[in-house]
Motif scaffolding. Structure first.
Motif, mmCIF file in Angstrom:
data_model
loop_
_atom_site.group_PDB
_atom_site.id
_atom_site.type_symbol
_atom_site.label_atom_id
_atom_site.label_comp_id
_atom_site.label_asym_id
_atom_site.label_seq_id
_atom_site.Cartn_x
_atom_site.Cartn_y
_atom_site.Cartn_z
ATOM 1 N N HIS A 1 39.140 33.994 118.730
ATOM 2 C CA HIS A 1 38.986 32.592 119.134
ATOM 3 C C HIS A 1 38.959 31.711 117.872
ATOM 4 N N PRO A 2 39.676 30.577 117.862
ATOM 5 C CA PRO A 2 40.271 29.850 118.992
ATOM 6 C C PRO A 2 41.725 30.235 119.309
ATOM 7 N N ILE A 3 42.291 31.233 118.601
ATOM 8 C CA ILE A 3 43.650 31.666 118.908
ATOM 9 C C ILE A 3 43.591 32.576 120.131
ATOM 10 N N THR A 4 44.436 32.306 121.101
ATOM 11 C CA THR A 4 44.400 33.062 122.353
ATOM 12 C C THR A 4 45.485 34.134 122.438
ATOM 13 N N SER A 5 46.577 33.980 121.695
ATOM 14 C CA SER A 5 47.636 35.006 121.683
ATOM 15 C C SER A 5 48.502 34.810 120.443
ATOM 16 N N MET A 6 49.118 35.904 119.993
ATOM 17 C CA MET A 6 49.952 35.819 118.801
ATOM 18 C C MET A 6 51.062 36.866 118.853
ATOM 19 N N LYS A 7 52.249 36.451 118.496
ATOM 20 C CA LYS A 7 53.399 37.335 118.340
ATOM 21 C C LYS A 7 53.739 37.431 116.848
ATOM 22 N N GLN A 8 54.125 38.614 116.422
ATOM 23 C CA GLN A 8 54.488 38.805 115.016
ATOM 24 C C GLN A 8 55.782 39.604 114.927
ATOM 25 N N TRP A 9 56.623 39.275 113.962
ATOM 26 C CA TRP A 9 57.830 40.043 113.696
ATOM 27 C C TRP A 9 58.251 39.837 112.240
ATOM 28 N N TYR A 10 59.121 40.724 111.760
ATOM 29 C CA TYR A 10 59.577 40.685 110.377
ATOM 30 C C TYR A 10 61.082 40.455 110.313
ATOM 31 N N TYR B 1 51.823 31.629 117.403
ATOM 32 C CA TYR B 1 50.573 31.821 118.132
ATOM 33 C C TYR B 1 50.201 30.613 118.994
ATOM 34 N N ARG B 2 49.305 30.899 119.926
ATOM 35 C CA ARG B 2 48.789 29.899 120.877
ATOM 36 C C ARG B 2 47.323 29.662 120.542
ATOM 37 N N LYS B 3 46.963 28.392 120.373
ATOM 38 C CA LYS B 3 45.612 28.055 119.912
ATOM 39 C C LYS B 3 45.004 26.979 120.808
ATOM 40 N N ARG B 4 43.704 27.131 121.093
ATOM 41 C CA ARG B 4 42.983 26.150 121.905
ATOM 42 C C ARG B 4 41.998 25.403 120.991
ATOM 43 N N ASN B 5 42.123 24.059 120.933
ATOM 44 C CA ASN B 5 41.223 23.284 120.068
ATOM 45 C C ASN B 5 39.895 23.005 120.791
ATOM 46 N N PRO B 6 38.899 22.440 120.099
ATOM 47 C CA PRO B 6 37.569 22.223 120.726
ATOM 48 C C PRO B 6 37.603 21.374 121.984
ATOM 49 N N ARG B 7 38.610 20.545 122.154
ATOM 50 C CA ARG B 7 38.716 19.706 123.363
ATOM 51 C C ARG B 7 39.443 20.416 124.492
ATOM 52 N N GLY B 8 39.822 21.658 124.268
ATOM 53 C CA GLY B 8 40.473 22.424 125.320
ATOM 54 C C GLY B 8 41.983 22.292 125.342
ATOM 55 N N LYS B 9 42.552 21.525 124.422
ATOM 56 C CA LYS B 9 43.995 21.330 124.398
ATOM 57 C C LYS B 9 44.679 22.540 123.763
ATOM 58 N N ILE B 10 45.782 22.957 124.386
ATOM 59 C CA ILE B 10 46.539 24.115 123.913
ATOM 60 C C ILE B 10 47.639 23.649 122.952
ATOM 61 N N PHE C 1 50.810 25.190 120.244
ATOM 62 C CA PHE C 1 51.617 26.321 119.803
ATOM 63 C C PHE C 1 52.020 26.092 118.348
ATOM 64 N N LYS C 2 51.751 27.069 117.508
ATOM 65 C CA LYS C 2 52.043 26.933 116.088
ATOM 66 C C LYS C 2 52.746 28.180 115.576
ATOM 67 N N SER C 3 53.335 28.046 114.396
ATOM 68 C CA SER C 3 53.991 29.196 113.776
ATOM 69 C C SER C 3 53.840 29.097 112.265
ATOM 70 N N LYS C 4 53.887 30.234 111.616
ATOM 71 C CA LYS C 4 53.833 30.261 110.163
ATOM 72 C C LYS C 4 54.556 31.518 109.676
ATOM 73 N N SER C 5 54.932 31.506 108.413
ATOM 74 C CA SER C 5 55.639 32.653 107.848
ATOM 75 C C SER C 5 55.148 32.922 106.430
ATOM 76 N N LYS C 6 55.335 34.136 106.001
ATOM 77 C CA LYS C 6 54.940 34.552 104.655
ATOM 78 C C LYS C 6 56.047 35.424 104.087
ATOM 79 N N THR C 7 56.504 35.096 102.867
ATOM 80 C CA THR C 7 57.622 35.802 102.254
ATOM 81 C C THR C 7 57.157 36.673 101.098
ATOM 82 N N VAL C 8 57.650 37.894 101.082
ATOM 83 C CA VAL C 8 57.485 38.792 99.943
ATOM 84 C C VAL C 8 58.881 39.156 99.459
ATOM 85 N N GLN C 9 59.094 39.095 98.154
ATOM 86 C CA GLN C 9 60.408 39.417 97.608
ATOM 87 C C GLN C 9 60.378 40.802 96.979
ATOM 88 N N LEU C 10 61.403 41.580 97.289
ATOM 89 C CA LEU C 10 61.517 42.962 96.821
ATOM 90 C C LEU C 10 62.712 43.067 95.880
#
Length: 242
Positions: free
Chosen positions: A106-115, A146-155, A157-166
């Protein structure tokens, strides 16, 4: 009229330059001296092409061209340099793996991840000392949606990414070339493996946060590339060709 002039300028470029402009990728093997026309053509791009959709990816002048110059300077005239450059980015479906659920709090209710795996530069050069150098640079991007619920109950949807270089570098030495363990270990973020034999194979792998661009990326590639050369004493290679 402007559009026609831009198209005409592109048509005058070297075919590999046109491929990077229009298709964002190429894969080819050329003799050492055949790369100079490609480099010279790429150098004209900024002054002749103004339209945004036909601008080169910044990694072309920032990383690809400097690496071409570095490698051809250490090759014999008959040596072959193979290059696979893919500047289309990591968002192509074929570069992305399957999505899966990850545990949340909480407050994140669900999250999908992929590479996404984006091997955007691969090079193979036959060097003057008889060794063969192979290198690859890959972006590994972790995506989270991911899906996030704020303190006022509003839903939301956000996304973020992280890069690693090989960066992976392999040097196959000339037959019976002298090998000597370096006096100091590599940096902690570089791993080196040595496979003995008639033609010793030295592999170096580096991993670091990204994305880095231009000179910072060049510096890291060269840092990893230095490790396989530290295993051969100066002036004791098996053979040198003019």
């Amino acid at each position: 009229m402007f559009w026609r002039k831009q198209k005409a300028a592109i048509e005058r470029f070297h075919p590999l330059h046109r491929a990077l402009t229009l298709e964002r990728a190429f894969s080819v093997s050329l003799r050492r001296d055949d790369w100079e026309p490609v480099i010279q053509s790429l150098a004209r791009h900024t002054s002749e092409v103004r339209r945004g959709k036909w601008q080169l990816n910044r990694r072309v002048p920032g990383v690809l061209v400097p690496m071409l110059r570095i490698l051809v300077a250490d090759m014999p005239p008959h040596g072959t340099l193979s290059v696979a450059a893919d500047m289309r980015g990591h968002r192509l479906p074929e570069k992305n793996g399957p999505q899966h659920d990850v545990p949340v709090r909480h407050p994140i209710t669900s999250m999908k991840q992929w590479y996404a795996m984006d091997p955007w530069l691969r090079m193979r050069a036959e060097l003057r000392d008889g060794s063969v150098l192979e290198l690859s640079v890959t972006d590994r991007v972790r995506h989270r949606k991911y899906r996030k619920r704020n303190p006022r109950g509003k839903i939301k949807f956000k996304s973020k990414s992280k890069t690693v270089q090989l960066v992976q570098v392999t040097r196959r030495l000339a037959k019976d070339a002298a090998v000597q363990r370096p006096g100091s270990p590599p940096p902690a973020w570089v791993r080196v493996r040595v496979k003995p034999g008639k033609r010793t194979v030295i592999r170096a792998n580096g991993k670091f946060p990204g994305p880095l661009e231009d000179q910072a990326m060049i510096d890291q590639i060269l840092h990893v590339s230095t490790e396989p050369f530290r295993w051969t004493p100066p002036g004791r290679t098996a053979r040198r060709t003019p």
